[in-house]
Design a protein around this motif. Structure first.
Motif, PDB file in Angstrom:
ATOM      1  N   UNK A  64      41.172   9.098 -34.098  1.00  0.00           N
ATOM      2  CA  UNK A  64      41.658   7.913 -34.811  1.00  0.00           C
ATOM      3  C   UNK A  64      41.918   6.767 -33.834  1.00  0.00           C
ATOM      4  N   UNK A  65      42.648   7.084 -32.762  1.00  0.00           N
ATOM      5  CA  UNK A  65      43.007   6.026 -31.809  1.00  0.00           C
ATOM      6  C   UNK A  65      41.770   5.491 -31.092  1.00  0.00           C
ATOM      7  N   UNK A  66      40.819   6.383 -30.829  1.00  0.00           N
ATOM      8  CA  UNK A  66      39.620   5.950 -30.106  1.00  0.00           C
ATOM      9  C   UNK A  66      38.532   5.409 -31.033  1.00  0.00           C
ATOM     10  N   UNK A  67      38.823   5.396 -32.343  1.00  0.00           N
ATOM     11  CA  UNK A  67      37.837   4.838 -33.272  1.00  0.00           C
ATOM     12  C   UNK A  67      37.787   3.334 -33.101  1.00  0.00           C
ATOM     13  N   UNK A  68      36.822   2.689 -33.726  1.00  0.00           N
ATOM     14  CA  UNK A  68      36.715   1.234 -33.584  1.00  0.00           C
ATOM     15  C   UNK A  68      36.127   0.875 -32.238  1.00  0.00           C
ATOM     16  N   UNK A  69      36.206  -0.399 -31.893  1.00  0.00           N
ATOM     17  CA  UNK A  69      35.592  -0.863 -30.645  1.00  0.00           C
ATOM     18  C   UNK A  69      36.548  -0.617 -29.478  1.00  0.00           C
TER      19      UNK A  69
END
Lengths: 344, 614
Positions: A334-339
């Motif tokens: 979750x925390x490492x998702x996204x850019x």
């Protein structure tokens, strides 16, 4: 017995008795209060459900009736005025393994908590709401309530109350309730039969219980209790049965509602057969209007009992569907998702 | 034509337009490009509460400010170096913030007689001398976009609507931003409308190419990546960080998260974010009102969930009675207040720190509640975990005071290592704790004074709790005068005894005589102001409170070790009032309540004045 409403609640191992459900607290209602009869009826009814006592929770708001949880040897939460349906909603929605009972009164449920009541009903969380209706404010010493008749003379209305009362049954049906019933504090057998059906219903059940306040509104339901009058005004609703009482019968009226007529004046097939499971609430609503003007004919029993998925079930299903689709959540992902970018 | 490339260490850009012009999206994308490039950054969205105020008017102007640099920065910047003005209203509304010499990129197509008249311009400022203090780049953004999209089979309206992407392309060229991610973003945003996706990508590329070919821009700029601490970063807003912090708290506590919430600006995004993460076992409940939101959260907490409610000031007012019930039943609960300008409806999209006293005292009876406040957007993650830690360990509602500035602002966030997050796991009580196998729901832990937490479903521990005063130990109803006095004091002592880290003071030389204290979202502007003051040769110390109740144990000592304590707050001195009362320290307050964060320059001046007046 074990209806759908109890399907997710663990079964008790041994046999339970009335005594198991009595707490060690001294009951402190006024002598002669109708609440005693309801408490005794509920305590004697609970063992019949056969569910674990520790999975039973009574939640209440404020008012005389809301002291109820202290007297039940189950989990209990005596909350704040009007908010019991909201608190119970959070509990029942997050714990489908609990049998959650809301104890409320006409002021608690219909005045200060009116918003929570109607939304609980439309949502259909798995709750049993017992609305003790004594048509008066007891704990604050006798002001008129939202179910008091127009013109009620009380301390706060010395020249008579001006506002039209709610009919709790009509209100509940209007609020999309799936289960709506009415019973009487003094008729334990009928009370048990209604509680049985309410508990078996998965979703929100609203049970209005006429309850006598012998201090501030004594005799409010006397005509339903007095052997001389009760049979002529009490309309007992039973699913699948023609609606007849004393020498009267109920049939469809030209106005679009229902009406009471002498039994001898109608053909058998004209008499309305009660269908509590009718998806269309119109007839149940029409039946709820029979007591207009006040207490000419008062239906008791289950007005409406219609199955639809309960809110807690649907909520759990969404969680399961989301997990089935993408797997259980990982905090790191979750925390490492996204850019993201790395600085070294 | 080879264009000149100039190196800059930092830039502040403000995108401004009509609230329907897509300025927030444009700003978000430029921010994402900037984050990917590796600059440090800080953002400040500023938008009206009206979803679509009348087009072209001053109240309808929406803006997004981004500060990015090759070094670490603390605020979204005081004054923009570049203003992108999509219409005359956007120019007029923002011109007073623009320092002399700044660049204005104006969409000249929108400077029509009618639009000029709407905001009271008699003549176009692009054509008279009124903007001579600034460097004006008059670009017909709308018509250039429409022309670039001629070959697409889309309506003229849809073509015109892509003008924000043209502007984004132009700015991306001007500051050498990476563009791949933006193109991917557009494609996925309009995945269901491929024509719109293609035309927006084309508009974006056209904007880039325009920059490269036009003579209107002869210079482009490079801002090197910042040297931040090693690690993996992402850009994050306060509301998103807060939602992630709550999820982390759920994972780290082993309790399912239950959010009861009613939509309210500027807190709704936390509800939106959490509702996306059901596979973490999170239940989000959109209640019928604020009271039901907190009620359901408390009901869930009674059942053993991590109960949370999120709101803003008006919602906290409505929830007060239920928070009091949580205080007296001693159940864990997190109440998130994303503060906004009040009183009453106030200015819903503007920031303020005016709910501190309400959070502390806005309930009937002696009703102590711990209060924590994040300092930066990314700190919203840590503070959410901290709020959960306190709530669970001490069985108490906790108030978390974020605000609109933190909620919508964003900054790069160095991702924490999961194994470094605190273990906040809870053990429910499953065994009787009284004599003869009885259960005493209010028999306290001798160290923390927390009561045991036995949840429904636990055999043998059936018990009743409620809002009526409880007898110490048994929890039975009690009207005994001495018991009430005892319970009032016990509840207070429990909150007073919460373990809170000491207040750290940043005082490099150790010889500063002035301390600047802050709390909550003023951290960035205060720290930036402190840097300026120190660069100009003065000594000043800084300390920032994240725990407002209880205060860190050393706070009295810290306050008393400086000659002067300056306390800037975006209220009329609420924390100052508390500190004066508690520590008898003559706090110097600085208060502005404009719905906007402080500016670093403004605070630097205030700090310098306090130093100089010694």
């Amino acid at each position: 017995m074990n209806g759908k409403g109890l399907a997710l609640i663990p079964r008790a191992e041994g046999k339970q008795t009335l005594k198991d459900f009595k707490s060690d607290q001294e009951v402190r209602w006024c002598p002669g209060c109708g609440d005693y009869a309801i408490l005794a009826a509920v305590q004697s009814f609970m063992p019949e459900l056969g569910i674990k006592r520790e999975n039973t929770v009574f939640v209440s708001g404020i008012g005389c009736s809301s002291r109820f949880p202290y007297y039940m040897n189950t989990y209990g939460f005596h909350s704040i005025h009007g908010r019991a349906p909201a608190i119970a909603t959070g509990l029942a929605a997050s714990r489908p393994d609990l049998s959650v009972w809301v104890i409320t009164g006409d002021g608690d449920a219909l005045s200060i908590g009116g918003n929570h009541l109607i939304h609980a009903l439309r949502r259909n969380v798995n709750l049993n709401i017992l609305l003790f209706n004594n048509r008066i404010y007891g704990l604050t010493k006798g002001q008129y309530s939202p179910t008091s008749e127009v013109g009620k003379i009380t301390k706060s209305t010395p020249m008579g109350s001006l506002d039209r009362p709610f009919n709790p049954i009509s209100l509940a049906i209007g609020a999309e309730a799936g289960f709506v019933a009415r019973t009487l504090d003094s008729d334990r057998k009928h009370l048990h039969s209604v509680l049985r059906e309410a508990a078996a219903h998965r979703g929100t059940s609203l049970v209005e219980i006429y309850q006598n306040c012998n201090i501030f509104n004594d005799g409010a339901f006397e005509r339903m209790k007095d052997p001389a009058t009760r049979d002529a005004i009490t309309v007992r609703l039973e699913h699948g049965q023609p609606i007849v009482f004393a020498d009267q019968a109920v049939r469809l009226a030209r106005t679009g509602g229902v009406e009471v007529v002498p039994r001898e004046s109608v053909r058998e097939e004209e008499i309305l057969v009660h269908d509590a499971h009718n998806p269309d609430p119109s007839l149940a609503f029409a039946l709820s209007r029979l007591d207009e003007p006040a207490f000419t004919h008062v239906p008791i029993g289950v007005f409406r009992s219609v199955d639809r998925p309960s809110y807690d079930q649907l909520m759990s299903e969404q969680l399961e569907a989301a997990t089935a689709k993408k797997g259980q959540g990982s905090l790191s992902d979750l925390l490492h998702g996204g850019d993201t970018w790395r600085i070294s | 034509m080879t264009k000149q490339v100039q190196q800059l260490d930092r830039v502040i850009i403000r995108f401004a337009g009509d609230s329907g012009d897509g300025m927030q999206l444009t700003g978000d994308r430029f921010t994402a490009e900037t984050a990917e490039f590796g600059n440090d950054l800080s953002t400040l969205p500023n938008f009206p509460a009206e979803i679509r105020a009348p087009a072209g008017t001053l109240p309808g102007v929406s803006s997004f400010q981004l500060h990015f640099a090759d070094h670490d920065i603390l605020t979204p910047g005081d004054a923009p170096n570049v203003l992108v003005a999509m219409n005359p209203a956007a120019l007029k509304a923002n011109l007073s913030d623009l320092p002399r010499g700044a660049d204005i990129i104006a969409n000249s197509d929108e400077f029509t007689k009618r639009n000029l008249a709407k905001v009271g311009y008699a003549e176009s400022p692009l054509e008279d001398e009124s903007l001579s203090e600034w460097r004006v780049h008059s670009v017909p953004l709308t018509s250039l976009t429409v022309k670039a999209l001629e070959e697409f089979e889309i309506s003229k309206k849809d073509a015109e609507r892509a003008k924000n992407m043209f502007a984004l392309g132009l700015l991306s060229w001007l500051y050498h931003r990476p563009v791949e991610a933006t193109i991917k973003f557009i494609e996925s945003k309009f995945a269901k409308k491929p024509d719109i996706a293609k035309s927006n990508v084309a508009a974006f590329n056209a904007g880039w190419n325009y920059g490269e070919t036009t003579e209107a821009f002869s210079v482009s700029y490079e801002i090197k990546p910042a040297k931040l601490a090693p690690g993996v970063y992402r850009n994050i807003s306060g509301n998103q960080a807060l939602a992630y912090g709550l999820i982390a708290a759920s994972v780290q506590s082993g309790l399912p998260l239950f959010l009861g919430s009613y939509p309210i600006t500027p807190a709704s995004d936390i509800l939106h974010e959490l509702s996306k993460h059901k596979r973490f076992g999170i239940r989000t409940f959109q209640a019928e009102d604020e009271i039901a939101g907190v009620g359901a959260a408390l009901g869930a907490a009674f059942g053993g969930a991590l109960g949370v409610t999120t709101t803003s000031g008006p919602g906290v007012a409505l929830k007060a009675e239920t928070v009091g019930l949580a205080v007296t039943t001693e159940l864990p609960l997190i109440v998130v207040d994303v503060q906004r300008a009040g009183p009453s409806t106030g200015m819903p999209t503007k920031t303020e720190q005016t709910d501190l006293l309400m959070a502390l005292y806005g309930r009937n009876g002696e009703s102590p509640v711990p209060v924590v406040a994040p300092s930066t957007p990314s700190d919203c993650f840590d503070i959410a975990v901290e709020a959960a830690r306190i709530a669970l360990k001490y069985r108490t509602p906790v108030m978390l005071l974020s605000d609109g500035y933190l909620a919508n602002g964003s900054e790069p966030w160095k991702l924490p290592e999961i194994e470094d997050l605190p273990d906040i796991s809870v053990e429910f009580t499953t065994e009787p704790n009284g004599e003869d196998g009885t259960y005493l729901p209010f028999k306290r832990d001798t160290e923390t004074l927390a009561r045991p937490w036995a949840v429904p479903g636990t055999p043998g521990l059936e018990h009743r709790i409620g809002g009526i005063e409880k007898a110490d130990g048994t929890g039975n109803i009690s009207y005994d005068p001495n018991n009430h006095d005892l319970m009032v004091r016990l509840r207070q002592a429990k909150i007073d005894g919460i373990d809170v880290p000491d207040l750290e003071v940043d005082d490099p030389s150790g010889s500063a005589r002035v301390l600047v204290l802050g709390w909550g979202s003023t951290y960035g502007p205060i720290a930036a102001a402190i840097r300026r003051v120190r660069r100009s040769g003065s000594e000043v110390a800084q300390a920032h409170l994240r725990h407002l109740n209880p205060f860190p144990k050393n706070i009295g000592e810290v306050l008393k070790s400086y000659d002067k304590v300056l306390l800037p707050e975006i209220n009329l001195g609420q924390l100052a009032l508390l500190l004066r009362a508690r520590f008898l320290v003559d706090i110097i307050s600085y208060n502005r309540v404009r719905g906007l964060p402080f500016k670093a320059e403004e605070l630097a001046g205030v700090i310098q004045d306090v130093i100089d007046s010694e």
